[in-house]
Design a protein around this motif. Structure first.
Motif, PDB file in Angstrom:
ATOM      1  N   TYR A   1       4.962  -7.170  18.052  1.00 20.23           N
ATOM      2  CA  TYR A   1       3.871  -8.040  17.752  1.00 20.23           C
ATOM      3  C   TYR A   1       2.498  -7.137  17.428  1.00 20.23           C
ATOM      4  O   TYR A   1       1.655  -7.313  16.606  1.00 20.23           O
ATOM      5  N   ILE A   2       2.186  -6.068  18.519  1.00 23.75           N
ATOM      6  CA  ILE A   2       1.140  -5.172  18.089  1.00 23.75           C
ATOM      7  C   ILE A   2       1.385  -4.344  16.989  1.00 23.75           C
ATOM      8  O   ILE A   2       0.174  -4.404  16.167  1.00 23.75           O
ATOM      9  N   VAL A   3       2.249  -3.792  16.396  1.00 33.58           N
ATOM     10  CA  VAL A   3       2.547  -3.044  15.283  1.00 33.58           C
ATOM     11  C   VAL A   3       2.342  -4.110  14.038  1.00 33.58           C
ATOM     12  O   VAL A   3       1.613  -3.668  12.903  1.00 33.58           O
ATOM     13  N   GLU A   4       2.846  -5.271  14.047  1.00 35.57           N
ATOM     14  CA  GLU A   4       2.570  -6.167  12.915  1.00 35.57           C
ATOM     15  C   GLU A   4       1.173  -6.460  13.071  1.00 35.57           C
ATOM     16  O   GLU A   4       0.623  -6.984  11.946  1.00 35.57           O
ATOM     17  N   GLY A   5       0.655  -6.595  14.104  1.00 39.00           N
ATOM     18  CA  GLY A   5      -0.675  -7.032  14.047  1.00 39.00           C
ATOM     19  C   GLY A   5      -1.708  -6.102  13.536  1.00 39.00           C
ATOM     20  O   GLY A   5      -2.542  -6.475  13.003  1.00 39.00           O
ATOM     21  N   TYR A   6      -1.332  -4.890  13.837  1.00 38.10           N
ATOM     22  CA  TYR A   6      -2.188  -3.779  13.064  1.00 38.10           C
ATOM     23  C   TYR A   6      -2.202  -3.696  11.552  1.00 38.10           C
ATOM     24  O   TYR A   6      -3.069  -3.435  10.976  1.00 38.10           O
TER      25      TYR A   6
ATOM     26  N   VAL B   1       0.971  -1.363   0.137  1.00 40.19           N
ATOM     27  CA  VAL B   1      -0.034   0.218   0.190  1.00 40.19           C
ATOM     28  C   VAL B   1       0.912   1.183   0.019  1.00 40.19           C
ATOM     29  O   VAL B   1       2.161   1.102   0.329  1.00 40.19           O
ATOM     30  N   PRO B   2       0.393   2.402  -0.404  1.00 40.00           N
ATOM     31  CA  PRO B   2       1.071   3.632  -0.353  1.00 40.00           C
ATOM     32  C   PRO B   2       1.992   3.750   1.179  1.00 40.00           C
ATOM     33  O   PRO B   2       1.331   3.235   2.471  1.00 40.00           O
ATOM     34  N   PHE B   3       2.808   4.341   1.198  1.00 40.38           N
ATOM     35  CA  PHE B   3       3.830   4.322   2.335  1.00 40.38           C
ATOM     36  C   PHE B   3       3.044   5.213   3.760  1.00 40.38           C
ATOM     37  O   PHE B   3       3.273   4.492   4.729  1.00 40.38           O
ATOM     38  N   VAL B   4       2.367   6.057   3.325  1.00 41.39           N
ATOM     39  CA  VAL B   4       1.604   6.700   4.479  1.00 41.39           C
ATOM     40  C   VAL B   4       0.576   5.943   5.263  1.00 41.39           C
ATOM     41  O   VAL B   4       0.319   5.717   6.386  1.00 41.39           O
ATOM     42  N   LEU B   5      -0.038   4.965   4.496  1.00 37.06           N
ATOM     43  CA  LEU B   5      -0.909   3.846   5.079  1.00 37.06           C
ATOM     44  C   LEU B   5      -0.056   2.964   5.772  1.00 37.06           C
ATOM     45  O   LEU B   5      -0.533   2.392   6.879  1.00 37.06           O
ATOM     46  N   TRP B   6       0.795   2.429   5.112  1.00 38.76           N
ATOM     47  CA  TRP B   6       1.778   1.369   6.002  1.00 38.76           C
ATOM     48  C   TRP B   6       2.473   2.326   7.139  1.00 38.76           C
ATOM     49  O   TRP B   6       2.276   1.542   8.520  1.00 38.76           O
ATOM     50  N   LEU B   7       2.688   3.373   7.228  1.00 42.96           N
ATOM     51  CA  LEU B   7       3.258   4.293   8.208  1.00 42.96           C
ATOM     52  C   LEU B   7       2.137   4.421   9.591  1.00 42.96           C
ATOM     53  O   LEU B   7       2.410   4.245  10.632  1.00 42.96           O
ATOM     54  N   VAL B   8       0.999   4.793   9.097  1.00 42.58           N
ATOM     55  CA  VAL B   8       0.074   5.078  10.219  1.00 42.58           C
ATOM     56  C   VAL B   8      -0.293   3.875  10.938  1.00 42.58           C
ATOM     57  O   VAL B   8      -0.666   3.812  12.130  1.00 42.58           O
ATOM     58  N   ALA B   9      -0.364   2.613   9.964  1.00 40.03           N
ATOM     59  CA  ALA B   9      -0.840   1.264  10.891  1.00 40.03           C
ATOM     60  C   ALA B   9       0.200   1.106  11.941  1.00 40.03           C
ATOM     61  O   ALA B   9       0.005   0.443  13.006  1.00 40.03           O
ATOM     62  N   GLY B  10       1.534   1.531  11.869  1.00 42.31           N
ATOM     63  CA  GLY B  10       2.454   1.153  13.009  1.00 42.31           C
ATOM     64  C   GLY B  10       2.523   2.511  14.079  1.00 42.31           C
ATOM     65  O   GLY B  10       2.529   2.148  15.173  1.00 42.31           O
ATOM     66  N   LEU B  11       2.167   3.648  13.588  1.00 45.04           N
ATOM     67  CA  LEU B  11       2.385   4.715  14.474  1.00 45.04           C
ATOM     68  C   LEU B  11       0.998   4.778  15.393  1.00 45.04           C
ATOM     69  O   LEU B  11       1.065   5.162  16.505  1.00 45.04           O
ATOM     70  N   VAL B  12      -0.074   4.505  15.000  1.00 44.10           N
ATOM     71  CA  VAL B  12      -1.378   4.427  15.878  1.00 44.10           C
ATOM     72  C   VAL B  12      -1.360   3.942  16.955  1.00 44.10           C
ATOM     73  O   VAL B  12      -1.451   4.454  18.100  1.00 44.10           O
ATOM     74  N   PRO B  13      -0.884   2.726  16.896  1.00 44.18           N
ATOM     75  CA  PRO B  13      -0.653   1.979  18.067  1.00 44.18           C
ATOM     76  C   PRO B  13       0.478   2.557  19.006  1.00 44.18           C
ATOM     77  O   PRO B  13       0.232   2.454  20.355  1.00 44.18           O
ATOM     78  N   TRP B  14       1.393   2.777  18.454  1.00 44.32           N
ATOM     79  CA  TRP B  14       2.599   3.496  19.281  1.00 44.32           C
ATOM     80  C   TRP B  14       2.226   4.650  20.207  1.00 44.32           C
ATOM     81  O   TRP B  14       2.826   4.691  20.967  1.00 44.32           O
ATOM     82  N   PHE B  15       1.516   5.457  19.393  1.00 43.21           N
ATOM     83  CA  PHE B  15       0.993   6.647  20.028  1.00 43.21           C
ATOM     84  C   PHE B  15       0.175   6.229  21.501  1.00 43.21           C
ATOM     85  O   PHE B  15       0.246   6.830  22.455  1.00 43.21           O
ATOM     86  N   PHE B  16      -0.523   5.002  21.388  1.00 38.95           N
ATOM     87  CA  PHE B  16      -1.207   4.749  22.363  1.00 38.95           C
ATOM     88  C   PHE B  16      -0.423   4.221  23.618  1.00 38.95           C
ATOM     89  O   PHE B  16      -0.486   4.652  24.723  1.00 38.95           O
ATOM     90  N   PHE B  17       0.540   3.538  23.160  1.00 40.66           N
ATOM     91  CA  PHE B  17       1.614   2.839  23.978  1.00 40.66           C
ATOM     92  C   PHE B  17       2.243   3.967  24.791  1.00 40.66           C
ATOM     93  O   PHE B  17       2.423   3.806  25.930  1.00 40.66           O
ATOM     94  N   GLN B  18       2.531   4.815  23.988  1.00 35.13           N
ATOM     95  CA  GLN B  18       3.552   5.968  24.639  1.00 35.13           C
ATOM     96  C   GLN B  18       2.634   6.824  25.612  1.00 35.13           C
ATOM     97  O   GLN B  18       3.187   7.134  26.769  1.00 35.13           O
TER      98      GLN B  18
END
Length: 268
Positions: free
Chosen positions: A217-222, A67-84
């Motif tokens: 695991y979470i980032v890959e899961g998203y 998928v476009p890079f921004v979609l791939w990026l958002v899928a990883g950042l969204v869970p990280w924002f919550f974790f942080q």
């Protein structure tokens, strides 16, 4: 662990109205007095996404994504924002609500839960924004997207277990907050959020070590839920490892919290 978890679950349910009220109030008062109010809860993460998108989409020279890079990026950042946000706020929950900790009749076990639910409000909005972005850009996720509920729950329990430990220790060792901030700054780069293993052609022992990070695991899961179309049971080894790690952290966290609990009011 099961007994302790269900005991905490029972306490949370019994105090659900108070917890939800405190979480709503915490969410509102965090940005009280500013002109934009709760909008600030979304501005910083959105700016972060835009900066990472601009930098890595122009400078990276790695494997192509599905998928476009921004979609791939958002899928990883969204869970990280919550974790942080969850870890930071959960760690400081007892200090911030010290006036409640000093009340003999108040059940302080729920305070880390309050902070995580407050952080969850923002997380749910970002999930909605993420899904909308996928639809607008023509990459509608499949039925596997429902796993976001599972991965969000898994991350919530992970952060809660860690927060019970850190919130208890930080009362006696205030420098822990700064140490956690440093770990989060390093962790966001050690987790394949802006990059993947193929970008740097990583393999072998280094990949194995990096996968020990539970947020992998979470980032890959998203991404499995939004992009790859994989179910969590298709990663049996990672799933077993994640839950083993989470259970251990939850046991340690609640035990440390219970052991130090009698001293909280005196130190605060």
């Amino acid at each position: 662990m099961i007994t302790r978890f269900f005991s905490l679950l029972g306490e949370t349910y019994q105090n659900r109205k108070m917890i939800l009220s405190l979480a709503k109030n915490d969410f509102k008062t965090k940005y009280a007095g500013s002109y934009l109010g709760i909008i600030w809860a979304f501005i910083q993460p959105l700016v972060t996404i835009l900066v990472y998108w601009f930098v890595f989409s122009n400078l990276r020279d790695g494997a192509e994504r599905e998928v476009p890079f921004v979609l791939w990026l958002v899928a990883g950042l969204v869970p990280w924002f919550f974790f942080q946000e969850g870890l930071n706020s959960g760690t400081n929950s007892l200090i911030e609500y010290s006036y409640l900790v000093k009340k003999v009749v108040f059940n302080i076990n729920v305070l880390p839960v309050v902070k995580l639910i407050s952080a969850l409000f923002v997380h749910l909005v970002f999930i909605g924004i993420c899904l909308l972005l996928y639809i607008v850009m023509g990459h509608m996720p499949g039925i596997e997207v429902i796993q976001i509920i599972y991965y969000s729950m898994a991350m919530f329990i992970l952060v809660l277990g860690i927060s019970y430990m850190t919130s208890a220790i930080v009362i006696f060792f205030r420098d822990l907050s700064q140490f956690i901030n440093i770990c989060l700054q390093v962790g966001v780069w050690m987790t394949p959020i802006m990059w993947n293993f193929e970008d740097f052609r990583l393999s072998g022992l280094l990949v194995f070590i990096l996968k020990l990070n539970p947020m992998f695991y979470i980032v890959e899961g998203y991404r499995d839920a939004l992009i790859n179309g994989k179910w969590f049971w298709e990663r049996p080894a990672l799933t077993l490892y994640f839950w083993a790690f989470t259970i251990i952290m939850f046991i340690l966290g609640t035990r440390v919290f219970k052991k130090l609990k009698i001293h909280f009011a005196d130190v605060l």
